[in-house]
Design a protein around this motif. Sequence first.
Motif, PDB file in Angstrom:
ATOM      1  N   LEU A  48     -20.284 -17.865  -7.106  1.00  0.00           N
ATOM      2  CA  LEU A  48     -19.308 -16.777  -7.034  1.00  0.00           C
ATOM      3  C   LEU A  48     -19.695 -15.832  -5.916  1.00  0.00           C
ATOM      4  O   LEU A  48     -20.874 -15.526  -5.727  1.00  0.00           O
TER       5      LEU A  48
ATOM      6  N   VAL B 139     -18.114 -16.483 -14.302  1.00  0.00           N
ATOM      7  CA  VAL B 139     -17.668 -15.127 -14.649  1.00  0.00           C
ATOM      8  C   VAL B 139     -17.961 -14.842 -16.117  1.00  0.00           C
ATOM      9  O   VAL B 139     -18.457 -13.764 -16.474  1.00  0.00           O
TER      10      VAL B 139
ATOM     11  N   ALA C 167     -10.913  -9.540 -10.016  1.00  0.00           N
ATOM     12  CA  ALA C 167     -11.092 -10.943  -9.641  1.00  0.00           C
ATOM     13  C   ALA C 167      -9.862 -11.465  -8.919  1.00  0.00           C
ATOM     14  O   ALA C 167      -8.747 -10.976  -9.106  1.00  0.00           O
TER      15      ALA C 167
ATOM     16  N   LEU D 251     -14.955 -11.945  -6.871  1.00  0.00           N
ATOM     17  CA  LEU D 251     -15.033 -10.758  -7.715  1.00  0.00           C
ATOM     18  C   LEU D 251     -15.288  -9.537  -6.849  1.00  0.00           C
ATOM     19  O   LEU D 251     -15.779  -9.646  -5.722  1.00  0.00           O
TER      20      LEU D 251
ATOM     21  N   LYS E 283     -14.646 -19.581 -13.274  1.00  0.00           N
ATOM     22  CA  LYS E 283     -14.385 -18.814 -14.504  1.00  0.00           C
ATOM     23  C   LYS E 283     -15.567 -18.908 -15.461  1.00  0.00           C
ATOM     24  O   LYS E 283     -15.908 -17.940 -16.154  1.00  0.00           O
TER      25      LYS E 283
END
Length: 285
Positions: free
Chosen positions: A4, A197, A185, A66, A194
């Motif tokens: 991420l 996250v 996001a 993010l 996901k």
Amino acid sequence: MTKLKIAIQKSGRLSDGSLNLIRQCGIKIPRMKGALKAEASNFPLEFLFLRDDDIPGYVQDGVADLGIVGANEAVEKDKNVDTVHHLGFSKCRLSIAIPKDKKYDGLKDLDGKSIATSYPKILGDYLKENGVTADIHEISGSVEIAPNIGLADAICDLVSTGSTLMQNNLKEVESIFDSEALMIATPGLSEEKKAIVDQLLFRINAIQTADNNKYILLNAPKENLDTIINLLPGMRSPSILPLANEEYVSIHTVIAEDDFWSKIEALKEAGAEGILVVPIEKMIL
């Protein structure tokens, strides 16, 4: 390996709060002075250090998956992003302020006036909702000086303690928007992202829950045990431990800090003594 990318303000109070939260999550962030990118050594996270007002756009465009940004910037930029979580730090408010020596009887006093701000959308929406017509003068910085140099009759800017307003001979007359740090996001993240996250949010929730609760230890007479248990129910039920003095027990439980302070007198009246209040680092429900 899927990673991420998270955008964080490169400096300032929001940056400090964001990095502190992530470090509390057990994520190691190498940070060299002036660096605009960094990678966590023990979690699939890459950091981009950006201007806060650029973050919503970078997240919308998928450059960052993010972002941690103030709610004021998220709403003002009005980008297509998902709000993932309210983080609870960097709280402040967006307020209208006028010179101290000016009389103020309500919003209608702003009709026909000029208001300087870096948040024209939020201010414009607020004035429209309240039927006020004013000239919004958008400026990008040093908003507080606008009335003193004749640029505007009033300002609309972020307020935390109010000290900056006082230094510029201004007074706060209307609070129009409450802000705090948000995690946003990019819409439509992949299932792999996901999942990462969710792992990050699991850690953040454990920290936030711990911050709002305290571990309580106290000694109490057995004869008053039921009364004290009713005052301190704990997550499910408190732990009761025997003491050398068989007429007393030790009670261990977790309680919201605000609830503890509201019940302290009742606990003492019920015979509680040797009360210890201990901070919790992480709390998983």
